[in-house]
Motif scaffolding. Structure first.
Motif, PDB file in Angstrom:
ATOM      1  N   PHE A  60       0.832  -1.216   0.000  1.00 33.85           N
ATOM      2  CA  PHE A  60       0.000   0.000   0.000  1.00 33.85           C
ATOM      3  C   PHE A  60       0.860   1.257   0.000  1.00 33.85           C
ATOM      4  N   LEU A 137     -16.507 -15.840  -4.551  1.00 37.51           N
ATOM      5  CA  LEU A 137     -17.562 -14.884  -4.212  1.00 37.51           C
ATOM      6  C   LEU A 137     -18.935 -15.555  -4.202  1.00 37.51           C
ATOM      7  N   TRP A 164     -18.919  -6.127 -10.026  1.00 35.77           N
ATOM      8  CA  TRP A 164     -18.203  -5.519  -8.902  1.00 35.77           C
ATOM      9  C   TRP A 164     -17.483  -4.244  -9.335  1.00 35.77           C
ATOM     10  N   GLU A 168     -18.097  -0.485  -7.926  1.00 36.85           N
ATOM     11  CA  GLU A 168     -17.014   0.311  -7.330  1.00 36.85           C
ATOM     12  C   GLU A 168     -16.871   1.643  -8.059  1.00 36.85           C
TER      13      GLU A 168
ATOM     14  N   ASP B  37      -7.809  -4.389   0.302  1.00 39.47           N
ATOM     15  CA  ASP B  37      -8.607  -3.508  -0.548  1.00 39.47           C
ATOM     16  C   ASP B  37     -10.067  -3.980  -0.466  1.00 39.47           C
ATOM     17  N   SER B  38     -10.953  -3.264  -1.154  1.00 42.19           N
ATOM     18  CA  SER B  38     -12.374  -3.564  -0.956  1.00 42.19           C
ATOM     19  C   SER B  38     -12.772  -4.937  -1.491  1.00 42.19           C
ATOM     20  N   ILE B  39     -12.167  -5.365  -2.595  1.00 41.17           N
ATOM     21  CA  ILE B  39     -12.546  -6.707  -3.085  1.00 41.17           C
ATOM     22  C   ILE B  39     -12.004  -7.781  -2.144  1.00 41.17           C
ATOM     23  N   LEU B  41     -12.040  -7.438   1.053  1.00 42.20           N
ATOM     24  CA  LEU B  41     -13.060  -7.495   2.115  1.00 42.20           C
ATOM     25  C   LEU B  41     -14.240  -8.352   1.689  1.00 42.20           C
ATOM     26  N   ILE B  42     -14.615  -8.244   0.415  1.00 40.77           N
ATOM     27  CA  ILE B  42     -15.743  -9.044  -0.077  1.00 40.77           C
ATOM     28  C   ILE B  42     -15.389 -10.531  -0.054  1.00 40.77           C
TER      29      ILE B  42
END
Lengths: 209, 81
Positions: A60, A137, A164, A168, B37-39, B41-42
């Motif tokens: 990051f 998912l 997705w 986003e 990152d957000s994916i 988290l999913i």
């Protein structure tokens, strides 16, 4: 949902970027983190350094430093500022990035693995990029409203990923949290949205007015 | 509760961007602190649904429930009761 396949050309010069900026409303640039091995914070201001301090992973940190540094170099040219240090950016409380004293320029940033996508725009824009790989998912697919895809067949992993990225991008465009829209069907009536598959490897969604 | 927390931490060690220098406290934001990152988290949501055989009600899909080790642990405890 229409999808366009794109082959990204090789690197472009700052002069070309300037030319594209004069001809277009939105520039979307793809940056490969592997091309940048420096973690120099030279071009970050105090607020950005403070944000950097909070990040707890090297990945990051690297993507943050790289995206800000590249953006500043490009914006300095596009906005005809004297020096890179004249470009200052900040995030608002919803996470949207702004260029200080240049509210006419809209910025959106998205990351996936070693790729950073930077949108620099004259109009409001939201983008999201994801690497095109199958993800687990199955249990959460019901939250993603895959009916967006207008298909009769059960959505597969790639379809879910397309949905997705669009969600986003929509949330970034609307400056809302992804969680606030996760289980909501998107209202796509008054917006322009496009999905791209880049080099058969990445999915990119773009949402704008 | 400690077992669940350990399990989530183990998941994060394997699936997030955590490295040897990462310091993570129970209430630290996973996204703001650069852990996920957000994916990611999913995918974590998907994992806990599978592992703990739970369904997450729509009104519990909030950042408070998913963006920290403590929030996720509390959510699982609540739903697995």
């Amino acid at each position: 949902m229409d999808t366009n396949n794109l082959k990204i050309p090789s690197t472009v010069s700052l002069e070309h970027i300037l030319h594209f900026w004069e001809q277009n409303d939105i520039l979307i640039l793809i940056v490969d983190l592997n091309d940048y091995d420096t973690l120099s914070t030279y071009h970050l201001d105090d607020i950005e350094k403070e944000h950097l301090e909070r990040l707890q992973t090297e990945y990051f940190k690297k993507r943050y430093i790289t995206s800000r540094t590249v953006l500043k170099y490009i914006l300095r040219h596009l906005l005809k500022e004297r020096d890179v240090s004249d470009i200052s950016m900040y995030k608002d409380k919803y996470g949207r990035v702004h260029v200080r004293d240049h509210e006419e320029v809209h910025i959106c940033i998205s990351y996936t693995e070693n790729i950073v996508t930077l949108a620099i725009s004259k109009i409001e824009v939201g983008i999201d990029v994801e690497i095109r790989k199958l993800r687990s998912l199955t249990n959460v697919s019901k939250y993603l409203h895959t009916t967006l895809l207008h298909t009769d067949t059960y959505a597969n992993g790639h379809d879910l990923l397309m949905t997705w990225t669009l969600k986003e991008a929509y949330c970034k465009f609307s400056n809302k949290s992804i969680f606030s829209n996760l289980n909501k069907e998107l209202d796509l009536n008054n917006i322009c949205h496009l999905n791209y598959i880049i080099n058969n490897k990445y999915i990119l969604a773009v949402v704008t007015d | 509760m400690e077992t669940i927390k350990k399990d989530i931490l183990n998941y994060l060690n394997n699936k997030s961007f955590m490295d040897e220098n990462t310091q993570l406290n129970d209430n630290d934001s996973l996204t703001q602190n650069g852990i996920m990152d957000s994916i990611g988290l999913i995918e974590l949501m998907d994992y806990i649904c599978e592992k703990y055989s739970i369904e997450i009600p729509e009104d519990m899909l909030t950042p408070e429930n998913f963006d920290s080790l403590q929030g996720i642990t509390d959510l699982i405890v609540k739903l697995a009761e």
